[in-house]
Design an enzyme around this catalytic site. Structure first.
Site, PDB file in Angstrom:
ATOM      1  CE1 TYR A 140      -3.170   2.923   0.600  1.00 22.13           C
ATOM      2  CE2 TYR A 140      -3.870   1.843   2.600  1.00 22.13           C
ATOM      3  CZ  TYR A 140      -4.028   2.836   1.671  1.00 22.13           C
ATOM      4  OH  TYR A 140      -5.041   3.747   1.817  1.00 22.13           O
ATOM      5  CE  LYS A 165      -6.571   0.801  -0.431  1.00 19.01           C
ATOM      6  NZ  LYS A 165      -6.470   2.242  -0.258  1.00 19.01           N
TER       7      LYS A 165
HETATM    8  O1  LIG Z   1      -7.839   1.508   3.338  1.00 22.30           O
HETATM    9  C1  LIG Z   1      -8.122   2.471   2.640  1.00 22.30           C
HETATM   10  O2  LIG Z   1      -7.299   3.341   2.373  1.00 22.30           O
HETATM   11  C2  LIG Z   1      -9.467   2.596   2.097  1.00 22.30           C
HETATM   12  O3  LIG Z   1     -10.366   2.472   2.869  1.00 22.30           O
HETATM   13  C3  LIG Z   1      -9.667   2.888   0.669  1.00 22.30           C
HETATM   14  C4  LIG Z   1     -10.964   3.587   0.325  1.00 22.30           C
HETATM   15  O4  LIG Z   1     -11.926   2.653  -0.052  1.00 22.30           O
HETATM   16  C5  LIG Z   1     -10.758   4.617  -0.770  1.00 22.30           C
HETATM   17  O5  LIG Z   1     -10.384   3.973  -1.925  1.00 22.30           O
HETATM   18  C6  LIG Z   1     -12.014   5.438  -0.985  1.00 22.30           C
HETATM   19  O6  LIG Z   1     -12.209   6.355  -0.150  1.00 22.30           O
HETATM   20  O7  LIG Z   1     -12.766   5.182  -1.936  1.00 22.30           O
END
Ligand SMILES: O=C([O-])C(=O)C[C@H](O)[C@@H](O)C(=O)[O-]
Length: 320
Positions: A140, A165
């Protein structure tokens, strides 16, 4: 380790559920099951529990393990469940072992906060975590940690490092990363805040899966947006972005932390009973809460959240 196939197909919609709490602050297992139904029924192809939207930084190790176990039970093999791991090597190793015990298919490896940007140190940190991990790991990148080309190439060689990610939306860097990795087993996904905003741009780089926090609160809309995305219908995506996503982003940007707090508040406004966020995430002000309610009403989504089959029999679609 779960024996669910971890393959995340290209162009997947990924669910990042909020973490529901009971009135006494414990994890609300029943509500977790309801939420899983909502996300899966509107097209989530994997669930990342107790991650960013799930308040990872606010949970104890026991709570995180409980969340993963509850989600694995609720999804019952219909989709892979990812846990989280992070906050320093010993903690991350403990989290990944607990996630494995709880039946997760893989983990999302959060950046070790307060850490250096030095690429050899980044490489060594994630190599050690992958060596110790009984589960596949998704990297990430955001804030303090991004992966240089060489670092990413080396990490992608590790048999337990299966994807990345991106939380930056940095097009130039991401394009170079996508171009560098030719392993079809390695998947990239767009995990920027309110990922729909970046979906068309990052999709054109080949980063065609994305995580959707909006899927928690307006799953009907998130599904419609995803349909337009899958059809490469740029005109519809532009209209949805203007009419729905950007007004939410305007609310989200009022306060740091609202990317999570307003998602959770939105679920509550739709009858989800998921409780408040924990500190240090900010509680929405009364004005912002009312504006969020107005945003939901403006798209006719101030109705109770239901799994899709139940909702379809009760009401029509989204009016945008
Ligand atoms: O762990 C994370 O950073 C997230 O929760 C990602 C979110 O889903 C992000 O992509 C969003 O806010 O749509």
């Amino acid at each position: 380790m779960s024996d669910i196939d971890l393959t995340i197909p290209d162009r997947s919609l990924l669910g990042f559920p909020v973490t529901p709490y009971e009135d006494d602050g414990s994890i609300a297992i029943e509500q977790l099951a309801t939420q899983s139904e909502v996300l899966l029924s509107y097209g989530a192809q994997a669930l990342f529990v107790g991650c960013g939207t799930g308040e990872v930084q606010c949970l104890s190790l026991d709570e995180h393990e409980r969340l993963v176990r509850g989600s694995v039970e609720a999804t019952a093999g219909r989709a892979p469940v990812f846990g989280a791991a992070g906050f320093g090597l010993p903690n991350a190793v403990e989290m990944v072992h607990r996630a494995a015990r709880a039946g997760a298919s893989a983990v999302l490896a959060f950046p070790p906060y307060m850490s250096s940007f030095h690429q050899p140190a980044v490489l060594s940190y994630y190599q050690q975590l992958a060596d110790e991990s009984p589960l596949p790991i998704v990297l990430y990148q955001r804030d303090g940690i991004v992966f240089g080309r060489e670092t990413l190439l080396r990490l992608a060689e590790h048999p337990r490092v299966v994807g990345l990610k991106d939380g930056t939306g940095a097009v130039e860097m991401l394009q170079a990363q996508v171009n560098a990795i030719h392993d079809p087993r390695f998947f990239f996904f767009n995990g920027t805040p309110t990922a729909e905003l970046f979906a068309p741009a990052l999709g054109s780089l080949g980063v065609s899966s994305y995580s959707s926090a909006l899927l928690n609160v307006v799953p009907e809309f998130a599904e419609q947006f995803n349909t337009a995305f899958l059809a490469d219908d740029t005109e519809t995506m532009r209209r949805y972005t203007t009419e729905v996503v950007l007004p939410f982003v305007e609310l989200r940007d009022r306060t740091a932390g609202y990317a999570v707090s307003l998602i959770k508040e939105g679920v509550n406004l739709r009858g989800g009973s998921v409780g408040p966020v924990r500190g240090p995430l900010p509680t929405p002000t009364r004005r912002d809460r009312e504006d969020l309610r107005r945003w939901l009403a403006s798209i006719d989504l101030d109705t109770p959240l239901r799994p899709k089959s139940t909702a379809d029999s009760e009401r029509g679609g989204v009016t945008v």
